[in-house]
Design an enzyme around this catalytic site. Structure first.
Site, PDB file in Angstrom:
ATOM      1  N   HIS A   1     -15.488  12.466   0.556  1.00  0.00           N
ATOM      2  CA  HIS A   1     -14.866  13.767   0.619  1.00  0.00           C
ATOM      3  C   HIS A   1     -14.091  13.987   1.916  1.00  0.00           C
ATOM      4  O   HIS A   1     -12.945  14.434   1.916  1.00  0.00           O
ATOM      5  CB  HIS A   1     -15.955  14.812   0.460  1.00  0.00           C
ATOM      6  CG  HIS A   1     -15.401  16.169   0.390  1.00  0.00           C
ATOM      7  ND1 HIS A   1     -14.937  16.706  -0.779  1.00  0.00           N
ATOM      8  CD2 HIS A   1     -15.143  17.061   1.353  1.00  0.00           C
ATOM      9  CE1 HIS A   1     -14.449  17.878  -0.518  1.00  0.00           C
ATOM     10  NE2 HIS A   1     -14.566  18.131   0.758  1.00  0.00           N
TER      11      HIS A   1
ATOM     12  N   GLU B   1       3.792  -8.269 -16.806  1.00  0.00           N
ATOM     13  CA  GLU B   1       2.507  -8.243 -16.096  1.00  0.00           C
ATOM     14  C   GLU B   1       1.716  -9.523 -16.276  1.00  0.00           C
ATOM     15  O   GLU B   1       0.594  -9.635 -15.794  1.00  0.00           O
ATOM     16  CB  GLU B   1       1.657  -7.070 -16.608  1.00  0.00           C
ATOM     17  CG  GLU B   1       2.285  -5.725 -16.346  1.00  0.00           C
ATOM     18  CD  GLU B   1       1.670  -4.645 -17.211  1.00  0.00           C
ATOM     19  OE1 GLU B   1       0.756  -3.959 -16.739  1.00  0.00           O
ATOM     20  OE2 GLU B   1       2.099  -4.501 -18.374  1.00  0.00           O
TER      21      GLU B   1
ATOM     22  N   ASP C   1      -1.334  -6.581 -11.958  1.00  0.00           N
ATOM     23  CA  ASP C   1      -1.821  -7.413 -13.056  1.00  0.00           C
ATOM     24  C   ASP C   1      -1.224  -8.815 -13.004  1.00  0.00           C
ATOM     25  O   ASP C   1      -1.907  -9.788 -13.291  1.00  0.00           O
ATOM     26  CB  ASP C   1      -1.496  -6.763 -14.402  1.00  0.00           C
ATOM     27  CG  ASP C   1      -2.528  -5.707 -14.776  1.00  0.00           C
ATOM     28  OD1 ASP C   1      -3.673  -5.835 -14.295  1.00  0.00           O
ATOM     29  OD2 ASP C   1      -2.193  -4.778 -15.525  1.00  0.00           O
TER      30      ASP C   1
END
Lengths: 101, 595
Positions: free
Chosen positions: B200, B443, B467
């Site tokens: 956070h 890809e 990828d």
């Protein structure tokens, strides 16, 4: 509805579908809904039996996806409470749309 | 060794969580500074003590409610808002309030002590939970308890109230409330013992552009408050009581970074044109239409990749045509007249919820199918998206990008479905742009090798490097033992990119790159030299890449890329690229957001 029926406990079991289990958002939503209904309700996991009106209690359920939990409710709006909680726990995310009708 | 004032220099290594360098004085947020003793309360005063306790609970509730409204408003940050609401519910929980009141009466003790014992009981229960996620909720219980305690002992309600403006905040960890409180206090930097790049604190720090280092482990223990410190959000270092030499070094870096950022800002209005007058399209990868503003604010030329997966995830039904139409239309309208490339669904069958999988024909049916393979197996799902895209196309300049293509036959089928959908829309009287461009992602090595064939069926190609690297080297990104294979400058990858770019030039179609590699300014010359005409990246990376483009000649880039082609491994390629870029862009290697 007669007094005898009102005092009757309704029981239902449900498998938790929530992707992160009974996390804060889910139990908060349960508490908010149940608190607005005329019902006494408990939810039990393997570890804990929680009063549905206590956030601290509900947080201790620690039920994960796939766990079975037991819902018990009594009162004039027990049906409604059971339907809501069962549908929410079975749903995949805390903000799933639950048909409240 | 301590100096004559007793100050000890300490350099701690953590994780860089938010860019930038901060130099300033430290303020330490300590959690454990509330001290109180067990005090016995005379019998006739216990009700007063209970009332004091309930008043503290009430005050804490009001403080939380005020904070919730002030900082977040009704439609502010939803995550924060829910957490704060949950805190208010916990505060009024009978398990906390009734048991504490009961304890005050029964044991005739002060409210602080009674509350602490109650909190201990609750903590004990949470600590016994096996699941770490649930056990972490303990910090919420502690937080709520502390709010009441602070009111009981008369301290200001929030630790963050102690924070002075223009200081570096050192803390063990920061709660959502702490960070919210600090929003408007002009904090210079953050250094915490706990946290990760995705915690956070890190997210808030990045949003506010405050330098931050997390996971320092001992910074609270070493810091005293008031001393000078340096937070290096680039290297993940925090130095307490730095030497004069260190301060000067960091001041220099800080100034250069500021100058550089200012300079880059001037690029926003300028085109990404090389010194030999070739204009490259710098576009952006975004996930939400709300990011449209960041596209123009950073001076990008449009969107090279808008991912649509979010429309499908986290729900039990499938997004209907009208819902998708609204989303695409708004994005196109906001960015008009810039081109917006929207990628069709790129999900694997396993990413759907079980209910969704039922809707589209069962999980087993879809196993191992992803992206266009899945869409062609379930054309009824694909058609809804294509209808929405085409209907949106009259509102701006749309380009449709098909992911994970490996065969020409897939593109042939996509055209068939598109033609059917267009005919449907025509007969229903829905307008659409008949010339919407269609593109294919490259890809896999298979797609790269047949780029010349694919190019006959599309008007642009877009290389997805994340990828492509994974499938070229047969390595998963997160395998720590194989990181040496995860190098975008590996000769195999450079050759694949060149193959695709050359095929594009021959067929007269544009070739873009939209993986992380495209947003790395250090690689920009190489990519231009290989023949790419569009680079698509996170919006914040655009100004730096544009700077490199504007200070390069395409002919030099081509000669540079040709040279690199002869090098034997990524090690030599990286060394060569770094040497050249360091000489021409010394500021690139520091103060530049490039990670």
């Amino acid at each position: 509805m007669g007094g005898g029926v009102r005092d009757e406990w309704f029981v239902q079991e449900v498998t938790v579908g929530q992707k992160v289990g009974t996390h804060l958002r889910v139990v908060k939503r349960i508490l908010e809904r149940v608190s607005s209904l005329d019902v006494e309700m408990s939810i039990s996991s393997e570890r804990h039996r929680a009063d549905a009106r206590s956030l601290l209690d509900l947080m201790q359920l620690a039920a994960a996806t796939g766990d079975r939990v037991r819902l018990e409710a009594r009162g004039a709006q027990a049906d409604e409470a059971l339907a809501f909680v069962a549908a929410l726990l079975a749903a995949p995310s805390w903000d799933a749309e639950i048909d409240d009708a | 060794m301590p100096d004559r004032l007793g100050r000890v220099r300490a350099a701690l290594q953590g994780i860089a969580a938010s860019h930038g360098i901060a130099i300033g004085r430290v303020v330490v947020l300590r959690r454990a500074e509330l001290s109180y003793d067990r005090v016995e309360i005379p019998f006739d005063r216990t009700e007063d003590e209970v009332a004091r306790f309930l008043a503290a609970v009430e005050t804490a509730g009001q403080q939380l409610a005020q904070l919730r409204e002030r900082v977040f408003g009704q439609d502010g940050d939803a995550e924060h808002y829910h957490i704060l609401e949950a805190y208010e519910l916990m505060l009024r929980d009978e398990n906390l309030t009734a048991s504490t009141a009961h304890r005050i009466r029964e044991e005739q003790i002060n409210a602080e002590w009674a509350l602490e014992v109650t909190l201990d009981d609750i903590r004990g229960i949470f600590q016994r939970l096996e699941d770490e996620v649930f056990r972490e909720r303990l910090s919420d219980v502690d937080f709520v308890g502390e709010r009441i305690l602070r009111n009981l002992v008369g301290r200001s309600a929030f630790a963050a109230d102690d924070v002075l403006p223009h200081h570096i905040v050192v803390a063990h960890a920061l709660s959502p409330v702490d960070t919210a409180q600090m929003l408007h206090r002009n904090i210079l930097g953050l250094a915490t013992d706990e946290g990760s790049r995705t915690s956070h604190t890190a997210i808030v720090a990045r949003a506010l552009q405050i330098p931050a280092v997390v996971a320092l482990r001992h910074v609270v223990e070493k810091a005293r408050g008031g001393e000078l410190a340096i937070v290096d959000g680039e290297e993940g270092i925090c130095i307490l009581n730095p030497t004069q030499a260190e301060i000067e070094l960091y001041r220099g870096r800080q100034e250069r970074a500021v100058i550089y950022t200012e300079k880059l800002r001037q690029n926003v209005e300028l085109p990404a044109t090389t010194t030999d007058d070739v204009t490259i399209r710098l576009s952006t990868n975004i996930d939400f239409r709300e990011e449209a503003e960041a596209v123009t604010a950073n001076g990008a030329d449009g969107v090279g990749l808008f991912r649509t997966e979010f429309l499908y995830l986290g729900r039990n039904d499938l997004p209907r045509e009208e819902e998708q139409l609204r989303c695409y239309r708004e994005l196109l309208q906001r960015l008009h007249p810039l081109p917006v490339t929207i990628r069709t669904l790129d999900l694997g069958g396993d990413k759907f919820s079980s209910v969704q999988a039922e809707l589209i024909g069962g999980v087993g049916e879809l196993a191992g199918l992803r992206a266009i393979r899945l869409c062609l197996r379930r054309p009824e799902v694909f058609r809804v998206q294509l209808r929405a895209l085409l209907r949106a196309s009259v509102h701006g300049r749309l380009r449709i990008l098909v992911p994970f293509v490996t065969c020409v036959s897939e593109l042939v089928r996509v055209h068939e479905v598109l033609d059917e959908v267009k005919a449907e829309l025509r007969s229903e009287g829905h307008p659409f742009d008949p010339d919407v461009e269609l593109g294919a992602m490259v890809e896999t090595p298979a797609a790269a090798q047949i780029a010349d064939l694919l190019a006959n069926y599309v008007s642009f190609l877009s290389i997805g490097t994340n990828d492509l690297i994974q499938y070229t080297f047969a390595v998963a990104r997160d395998n720590p033992n194989l990181t040496y294979l995860y190098h975008p400058l590996h000769p195999a990858l450079l050759r694949l990119v060149r193959t695709v770019a050359t095929a594009g030039v021959a067929a007269g179609v544009e070739v873009a790159m939209c993986g992380e590699m495209a947003g790395e300014p250090l690689f920009a010359r190489v990519l231009l030299g290989l023949g790419l005409t569009e680079l698509s990246m996170v919006p914040s990376a655009v100004p730096a890449v544009k700077e490199v483009v504007r200070r390069s000649a395409l002919s030099d880039c081509e000669a540079f890329a040709n040279e690199l082609m002869h090098l034997p491994s990524y090690i030599e390629v990286e060394r060569e690229v770094l040497t050249v870029m360091k000489a021409d862009f010394p500021e690139l290697l520091e103060g530049l957001p490039n990670s």
